[in-house]
Design a protein around this motif. Sequence first.
Motif, short mmCIF file in Angstrom:
data_model
loop_
_atom_site.label_atom_id
_atom_site.label_comp_id
_atom_site.label_asym_id
_atom_site.label_seq_id
_atom_site.Cartn_x
_atom_site.Cartn_y
_atom_site.Cartn_z
N GLN A 73 0.70 -1.26 -0.02
CA GLN A 73 -0.08 0.18 -0.13
C GLN A 73 0.90 1.22 -0.01
OE1 GLN A 73 -2.20 -1.10 3.60
NE2 GLN A 73 -4.20 -1.26 2.49
N LYS A 77 0.84 4.06 -3.02
CA LYS A 77 0.32 5.53 -3.17
C LYS A 77 1.03 6.45 -1.69
CE LYS A 77 -3.41 4.99 0.28
NZ LYS A 77 -4.80 5.21 0.66
N GLN A 80 -0.05 9.84 3.30
CA GLN A 80 -0.70 11.27 3.30
C GLN A 80 -0.61 11.90 4.63
OE1 GLN A 80 -1.19 9.07 0.26
NE2 GLN A 80 -2.48 8.24 1.71
N ASP A 256 -11.88 8.82 8.73
CA ASP A 256 -11.43 7.56 8.11
C ASP A 256 -10.23 6.94 8.41
OD1 ASP A 256 -11.39 5.37 6.48
OD2 ASP A 256 -11.97 6.20 4.70
N ALA A 258 -7.57 5.65 7.21
CA ALA A 258 -7.12 4.90 6.00
C ALA A 258 -5.77 4.68 6.19
CB ALA A 258 -7.48 5.96 4.84
N SER A 261 -2.44 7.05 6.41
CA SER A 261 -2.77 8.50 6.90
C SER A 261 -1.97 8.91 7.95
CB SER A 261 -4.27 8.67 7.27
OG SER A 261 -4.98 8.20 5.97
N ARG A 425 -10.96 14.09 2.28
CA ARG A 425 -10.70 13.69 1.03
C ARG A 425 -9.25 13.25 0.80
NH1 ARG A 425 -13.45 12.52 -4.07
NH2 ARG A 425 -15.27 13.23 -2.97
N ARG A 428 -8.63 10.04 2.58
CA ARG A 428 -9.32 8.76 2.05
C ARG A 428 -8.87 8.49 0.60
NH1 ARG A 428 -13.89 10.87 2.21
NH2 ARG A 428 -14.34 11.44 0.02
N ASP A 429 -8.51 9.46 -0.31
CA ASP A 429 -8.28 9.08 -1.74
C ASP A 429 -7.90 10.48 -2.32
OD1 ASP A 429 -8.76 8.21 -4.19
OD2 ASP A 429 -10.78 9.11 -4.69
N CYS A 430 -6.36 10.43 -2.09
CA CYS A 430 -5.61 11.71 -2.48
C CYS A 430 -5.43 11.52 -4.12
CB CYS A 430 -4.16 11.67 -2.03
SG CYS A 430 -3.12 13.13 -2.47
N PRO A 431 -5.62 12.51 -4.64
CA PRO A 431 -5.47 12.66 -6.36
C PRO A 431 -3.81 12.38 -6.50
CG PRO A 431 -6.70 14.47 -5.89
CD PRO A 431 -6.38 13.92 -4.37
N ARG A 432 -3.38 11.65 -7.70
CA ARG A 432 -2.00 11.38 -7.79
C ARG A 432 -1.69 12.02 -9.09
NH1 ARG A 432 -1.66 9.79 -2.94
NH2 ARG A 432 0.50 9.58 -3.52
#
Length: 435
Positions: A73, A77, A80, A256, A258, A261, A425, A428-432
Amino acid sequence: MQSVRDFNAGLLDFLQASPTPYHAVESMQTRLAKAGYLPLNEKDAWQLEPGKSYYVTRSGSSIIAFTQPTEAQALEKGVQLVGAHTDSPCLKVKPQPELHRHSYAQVGVEVYGGVLQNPWFDRDLSLAGRVTYRTDKGELASCLIDMKKAVAIIPSLAIHLDREVNKQRSINAQLHLPPILWQEAEGEKFDFRVWLKSWMLEQQLVGDMEKIHDFELCFYDVQAPALIGVRDDFIASARLDNLLSCWIGLQALLEDQAPGSLLICTDHEEVGSASACGAEGPFLMDVLSRMFPDSETRTRVINRSLLVSADNAHGIHPNYADRHDANHGPLLNRGPVIKINNNQRYATTSESSAVLRELALLEDVPVQAFVVRSDMACGSTIGPITATNTGLHTVDVGVPTFAMHSIRELAGSQDAWYLYRMMTRFYRDCPRLNG
């Protein structure tokens, strides 16, 4: 996700409960533990399990919380990270503070950070911080105190004795800032440690105490944080810079858990961050090294990671609009502010800024930009320091604020919630970025 009303109610409670960095970290620990985060001690060996959440403190005034990812993982990514600081400009009590002047018991104070000094006059002041003492058994111990009650004041000089005060006022920190605690009786000799010990025993904060060795105490305004304005447009409080960002990061983290994080809130930013528990110290890299013991893996993870350095920004003041670049004057309640400085006082790049702008689009919240006037000096944050020490890609962002470094600051009642949504956000779902 919380409503703006619930979010701000929690923020006000957090600000009220956190008169010092020690209290802020204690409050954050309590909330993390309640959410299932497990405590770590830097003195112990760590056995981190993927999917589990942890927190660790240093010096009682800095904290890191994270959810351990698997190696796969992390290599996919990265991590964060949201970073903020726990300290605020204030007046700290000197080690031998007793002053006896014209029958008044006063304490000498040292100015911590870039204090806006004028607003400290005529305020109801209390004391809070950490006290280290010797027990009756000869052991050393520390505890946190918060007197809560107004115990001191710094009275202004009457205008009749300084007719030019409204044109020019020069404050000498050594002479003019010592607060008054009480008026001494004839023959009375004020001893700060004796008084402090008596108060602590009276409050039953400790079971036994032989003597107080030392303390780290600061004065603070007892006026409670509040929503103000006809339409509750604003939040007024001490220590918005930067406990507001600590609260944003904490609430987003708890939303969350995640994997990957991480929240880091460090002390001493207001005096340069150069300490064992400051952003220039090794705290973050020590934790990352234990999360990812293999140096090759750690380097690859850091290269895939992003740090959001969250620290308040200067909103354009309607009475002093000329102090801003006309194209970069952030408005309160118009969204978080991306902070940019090509002389590297902020660590934002076009790529890291693009990630925040994408988060704003995804959450449908407004975002603004700040660049200092070209003929004015620029402040800084933990962003450039952390980026330099770790190699992390970094972006500087903050909530627009008035009266920064005053004893009572002002922010918009919508902006912290906007940034909280973006950071939720982000975790949870960082833009790459491609490439």
